[in-house]
Design an enzyme around this catalytic site. Structure first.
Site, short mmCIF file in Angstrom:
data_model
loop_
_atom_site.label_atom_id
_atom_site.label_comp_id
_atom_site.label_asym_id
_atom_site.label_seq_id
_atom_site.Cartn_x
_atom_site.Cartn_y
_atom_site.Cartn_z
CE1 TYR A 108 -4.59 -1.79 4.87
CE2 TYR A 108 -3.22 0.11 4.37
CZ TYR A 108 -4.01 -0.94 3.95
OH TYR A 108 -4.22 -1.13 2.62
CB SER B 168 -0.90 0.03 1.24
OG SER B 168 -1.54 1.29 1.38
#
Length: 263
Positions: free
Chosen positions: A151, A138
């Site tokens: 995350y 990401s």
């Protein structure tokens, strides 16, 4: 007679995963879709055709579920050419407020599951002379945001895992690459936009789009084309790398407001 090429896609029922499934099915790959979303997964198989695709319910937090997907693909296709690890969850909170359970679940789904998939993929690809593993990291593995400790850490870990798989198994003719999408216009983004009380979801999506130098959200099909290229012989000299698919957002240190001249 050569066996048909095959791809296993974890998180393949909708969004980026579904776009990747469509792209590979259009190029005569046998597509194995694994996801917890049964309705969407079965609908995608009907769209692609049962001769080209199958769906397996898979919770990647369970190692046995991951193994079952590989078992099916190997039994039917005799091997696996490409694995796309595309599952991720997010649990938010500042570090002093983030529950240990949320931290551990995020790493279990986003990082440990990709490790387990890579582990099995390597074992199977060794038997057939090689293959390609593509992991989803990401933009938040490169630059973080508030309340995203779990995350962001998990996605940075995916990039480190990818590099190590690549150097460990280059000798086995196995390439491993990660991708780092920016904000892609998927159902998850649309759901996220609806969770902000007092804000119009469409206004939020436009605001998120304007954070990117290209002034729009990415499209799942654009990510799918990148994944397809990375799995192809055209990318045969790419391994261990992370590929940004972010509309330029990581390139700009300070973004001016849309329409406002840079200082």
């Amino acid at each position: 007679m050569s066996r048909p090429k095959s791809i296993v896609i974890f998180g393949g029922a909708r969004g980026i995963g579904a776009a990747v499934a469509r792209r590979f099915a259009a190029s005569d790959f046998r597509v194995y879709i694994a996801d917890v979303l049964e309705t969407e997964g079965n609908a995608l198989v009907r769209e692609l055709g049962e001769d080209r695709a199958s769906f397996t319910i898979c919770d990647v937090a369970r190692a046995d579920d991951i193994s079952a997907v590989f078992d099916l693909a190997v039994a039917e296709s005799g091997g696996i050419d490409v694995v796309f690890n595309n599952v991720g969850i997010a649990r938010y909170g500042e570090v002093d407020r983030l529950d240990l359970e949320d931290w551990e679940l995020t790493l279990r789904v986003n990082l440990t599951a990709q490790f387990l998939s890579c582990k099995r993929a390597v074992a199977e690809m060794k038997k057939t002379g090689g293959g390609v593993i593509i992991n989803t990291a990401s933009i938040l593995g490169h630059a973080s945001q508030k309340t995203t400790a779990a995350y962001a850490a998990s996605k940075a870990g995916v990039m480190a895992l990818t590099r190590t798989v690549a150097i460990d198994h280059a000798k086995d003719n196995i390439r491993c690459v990660s991708i780092s999408p920016g904000t892609i216009d998927t159902p998850l983004v649309q759901i996220a936009a609806q969770t902000f009380e007092g804000r119009d979801p469409q206004d939020l999506r436009r605001e998120w789009a304007d954070h990117h130098p290209l002034r729009r959200l990415g499209r799942p099909q654009e990510v799918a084309e990148t994944v397809f290229f990375l799995a192809s012989e055209g990318a045969a000299f790419i391994t261990g790398s992370d590929i940004l698919i972010d509309g330029g957002i990581r390139s700009e240190l300070y973004a001016e407001k849309p329409g406002e001249p840079a200082q």
